[in-house]
Design a protein around this motif. Structure first.
Motif, PDB file in Angstrom:
ATOM      1  N   MET A 144      17.640  12.379  28.114  1.00  0.00           N
ATOM      2  CA  MET A 144      17.924  11.670  29.358  1.00  0.00           C
ATOM      3  C   MET A 144      17.202  12.308  30.545  1.00  0.00           C
ATOM      4  N   SER A 145      17.217  13.633  30.588  1.00  0.00           N
ATOM      5  CA  SER A 145      16.558  14.333  31.685  1.00  0.00           C
ATOM      6  C   SER A 145      15.059  14.052  31.689  1.00  0.00           C
ATOM      7  N   PHE A 146      14.455  14.065  30.517  1.00  0.00           N
ATOM      8  CA  PHE A 146      13.024  13.770  30.406  1.00  0.00           C
ATOM      9  C   PHE A 146      12.716  12.365  30.915  1.00  0.00           C
ATOM     10  N   LEU A 147      13.521  11.380  30.518  1.00  0.00           N
ATOM     11  CA  LEU A 147      13.268   9.995  30.918  1.00  0.00           C
ATOM     12  C   LEU A 147      13.533   9.780  32.406  1.00  0.00           C
ATOM     13  N   LEU A 148      14.548  10.438  32.949  1.00  0.00           N
ATOM     14  CA  LEU A 148      14.838  10.282  34.372  1.00  0.00           C
ATOM     15  C   LEU A 148      13.707  10.837  35.236  1.00  0.00           C
ATOM     16  N   ASP A 149      12.937  11.777  34.698  1.00  0.00           N
ATOM     17  CA  ASP A 149      11.763  12.267  35.417  1.00  0.00           C
ATOM     18  C   ASP A 149      10.702  11.182  35.573  1.00  0.00           C
ATOM     19  N   ARG A 150      10.743  10.176  34.691  1.00  0.00           N
ATOM     20  CA  ARG A 150       9.674   9.182  34.636  1.00  0.00           C
ATOM     21  C   ARG A 150      10.142   7.755  34.896  1.00  0.00           C
ATOM     22  N   VAL A 151      11.422   7.568  35.119  1.00  0.00           N
ATOM     23  CA  VAL A 151      11.976   6.218  35.198  1.00  0.00           C
ATOM     24  C   VAL A 151      11.376   5.441  36.369  1.00  0.00           C
ATOM     25  N   GLY A 152      11.172   4.151  36.158  1.00  0.00           N
ATOM     26  CA  GLY A 152      10.579   3.283  37.169  1.00  0.00           C
ATOM     27  C   GLY A 152      10.266   1.926  36.566  1.00  0.00           C
ATOM     28  N   PRO A 153       9.504   1.102  37.237  1.00  0.00           N
ATOM     29  CA  PRO A 153       9.213  -0.238  36.711  1.00  0.00           C
ATOM     30  C   PRO A 153       8.559  -0.224  35.336  1.00  0.00           C
ATOM     31  N   ARG A 154       7.783   0.826  35.027  1.00  0.00           N
ATOM     32  CA  ARG A 154       7.065   0.876  33.760  1.00  0.00           C
ATOM     33  C   ARG A 154       7.720   1.799  32.727  1.00  0.00           C
ATOM     34  N   CYS A 155       8.845   2.380  33.079  1.00  0.00           N
ATOM     35  CA  CYS A 155       9.598   3.230  32.150  1.00  0.00           C
ATOM     36  C   CYS A 155      11.086   2.989  32.383  1.00  0.00           C
ATOM     37  N   GLN A 156      11.711   2.259  31.472  1.00  0.00           N
ATOM     38  CA  GLN A 156      13.109   1.887  31.630  1.00  0.00           C
ATOM     39  C   GLN A 156      13.875   2.260  30.361  1.00  0.00           C
ATOM     40  N   PHE A 157      15.176   2.489  30.524  1.00  0.00           N
ATOM     41  CA  PHE A 157      15.973   2.809  29.334  1.00  0.00           C
ATOM     42  C   PHE A 157      17.416   2.383  29.534  1.00  0.00           C
ATOM     43  N   ILE A 158      18.099   2.264  28.399  1.00  0.00           N
ATOM     44  CA  ILE A 158      19.537   2.018  28.410  1.00  0.00           C
ATOM     45  C   ILE A 158      20.214   3.186  27.719  1.00  0.00           C
ATOM     46  N   ALA A 159      21.160   3.803  28.409  1.00  0.00           N
ATOM     47  CA  ALA A 159      21.945   4.899  27.848  1.00  0.00           C
ATOM     48  C   ALA A 159      23.120   4.274  27.100  1.00  0.00           C
ATOM     49  N   ALA A 160      22.931   4.098  25.802  1.00  0.00           N
ATOM     50  CA  ALA A 160      23.960   3.463  24.971  1.00  0.00           C
ATOM     51  C   ALA A 160      24.852   4.569  24.420  1.00  0.00           C
ATOM     52  N   THR A 161      25.882   4.905  25.165  1.00  0.00           N
ATOM     53  CA  THR A 161      26.727   6.041  24.807  1.00  0.00           C
ATOM     54  C   THR A 161      28.162   5.806  25.247  1.00  0.00           C
ATOM     55  N   HIS A 162      29.088   6.427  24.530  1.00  0.00           N
ATOM     56  CA  HIS A 162      30.497   6.416  24.894  1.00  0.00           C
ATOM     57  C   HIS A 162      30.926   7.759  25.464  1.00  0.00           C
ATOM     58  N   ASN A 163      29.967   8.649  25.686  1.00  0.00           N
ATOM     59  CA  ASN A 163      30.270   9.993  26.139  1.00  0.00           C
ATOM     60  C   ASN A 163      30.324  10.040  27.666  1.00  0.00           C
ATOM     61  N   GLU A 164      31.502  10.310  28.203  1.00  0.00           N
ATOM     62  CA  GLU A 164      31.691  10.284  29.654  1.00  0.00           C
ATOM     63  C   GLU A 164      30.845  11.339  30.355  1.00  0.00           C
TER      64      GLU A 164
END
Length: 451
Positions: free
Chosen positions: A337-357
């Motif tokens: 998650m940390s790696f992806l949040l460094d790059r998130v934007g219009p060309r890098c998107q993700f869904i955190a499919a988790t039940h972990n609060e």
């Protein structure tokens, strides 16, 4: 539930005054808000199912028990015991009308549906072209149904329902054996873009019949991706067993190369209970975004095949691919998650499919600390589970998807067995959900004299 605190911010080049909630106002403890959209019968059913999932012998043998019940009593007996209980808890429906009703309920609760046709094939099972064509038709129907739903609709796709598992393994072998994996991805991308598949990377491994079968499978996947692209639906390719995942990745990346030029239409799934998850995400993101110049989309899960994977590794004398503990899996998940949040934007998107609060809070804290645009980060939970997480996130205006499987009772038996195992394995979350369900039932029944 405490109301979410709101902030106003202006994004460069965007419409001003978009509201954003803060982590301080997010609570996963409020049973009234979490279950407000559920009937009392639905709460009773959910509590009963969760408690059954705590009975280890029952869960460990759930698939065999369900199939044994079908052999002894027939489908009528199976339907009588499961349709309104386990099936109704976790599955959207068998018919289009049942599925539409389920989607309507989820949408009215402020969440979005991510439809998932229950179809898959393992090695040794006998699929055929007629079955694969029918599965393709079902997926196209799900795209049509999803297209009229709230913004950025998503569907899940099990590629093992579109081609033989044996062929998926062979494609994965080619992907691993090729000096430059990009060649395999580009060859598949050519076929998915409407040209013929370049068979050069596959000639040494696949027979002529296998090459023809791969071309037909690529054609089916192309029709799905084209329909999704035209109707604004995202296609999330599911990860499955590790021995299928290399082939799945090759096809998913090929589809991304063909359809992700301006927005991420095709997303791959990454199982963070696998030790290799972090490196796989980095390699595939670099391949798509830097080498091929297309968008990246990813669904980040912990995983649902742990028992089978460990048993297979022990049987074959292979290293265990699964993280040593749930805590190690969570560390792996948060690292990705940390790696992806460094790059998130219009060309890098993700869904955190988790039940972990905790993982969810870490993501939101990072998003708010760095003022990240929440349009590019979504959250997902399974239908029938964790309303105490999904509903508050939706109330705070995050994009929340519920993974809604659909199919006949017989088709969904393996899925139901995995959900039972998942409820058992994530004990802390299951205990909390049961506690909140009990509190809500007591609140509702108190006016009738119940303690």
């Amino acid at each position: 539930m405490m109301r979410c605190l709101r902030l106003l911010r202006v994004l460069p080049g965007s419409v001003p005054a978009r509201r954003q909630s803060t982590i301080a106002g997010l609570s996963f403890e409020e049973h009234r808000e979490a279950f407000r959209h559920k009937s009392t019968w639905e709460l009773v059913r959910a509590l009963a199912v969760l408690r059954l999932c705590a009975v280890q012998p029952l869960v460990d043998n759930s698939l065999q028990l369900m199939r044994g019940l079908e052999r002894v009593g027939g489908e009528t007996c199976l339907r009588l015991l499961l349709k309104r209980t386990l099936y109704a808890q976790f599955v959207g429906g068998e018919t289009p009308d049942e599925l539409r009703e389920c989607m309507h309920k989820v949408t009215n609760a402020g969440m979005r549906c991510m439809l998932a046709a229950t179809m898959e094939e393992d090695i040794g099972e006998k699929g055929c072209e007629a079955v694969y064509r029918e599965n393709c038709r079902r997926i196209l129907g799900a795209i049509d149904m999803s297209a009229g739903s709230p913004p950025s609709p998503m569907i899940q796709l099990k590629l093992s329902g579109l081609l033989p598992a044996r062929l998926l393994v062979q494609v994965g072998d080619c992907y691993l054996a090729t000096d430059c994996r990009q060649r395999v991805v580009e060859a598949l991308g050519e076929g998915l873009a409407g040209k013929s598949v370049q068979m050069g990377p596959f000639e040494k491994t696949l027979t002529k019949d296998d090459q023809d079968a791969l071309s037909r499978a690529v054609g089916r996947l192309r029709s799905i991706c084209q329909a999704a692209h035209q109707k604004g639906v995202r296609v999330l390719v599911d990860a499955e067993f590790t021995y299928l995942n290399e082939g799945l990745s090759a096809l998913a990346l090929g589809a991304a190369a063909a359809f992700n030029s301006s927005i991420p239409v095709v997303w791959n799934t990454y199982q963070c209970y696998l030790k290799e998850a972090d490196s796989r995400v980095r390699i595939e993101l670099e391949l798509l975004m830097e080498r091929l110049g297309v968008c990246f989309g990813g669904k980040m899960v912990r995983g649902a095949y742990m028992l089978q994977e460990r048993q297979r590794a022990q049987r074959l004398g292979l290293p265990d691919p699964i993280c040593e503990s749930y805590e190690a899996t969570s560390e792996n998940y948060d690292r990705v998650m940390s790696f992806l949040l460094d790059r998130v934007g219009p060309r890098c998107q993700f869904i955190a499919a988790t039940h972990n609060e905790r993982s969810i809070r870490l993501i939101i804290q990072r998003m708010e600390a760095e003022n990240l645009d929440r349009r590019f980060v979504s959250f997902g939970q399974l239908y029938g589970m964790c309303e105490q997480i999904s509903k508050p996130l939706a109330e705070c205006e995050f994009s929340v998807y519920k993974s809604v499987p659909y199919g006949t009772l017989r088709e969904v038996l393996p899925y139901l067995a995995r959900r039972a195992v998942e409820n058992k394995s994530v004990l802390e979350g299951a205990r909390k959900e049961q506690s909140l369900l009990v509190k809500e039932l007591r609140t509702r029944l108190r006016p009738f004299g119940c303690p």
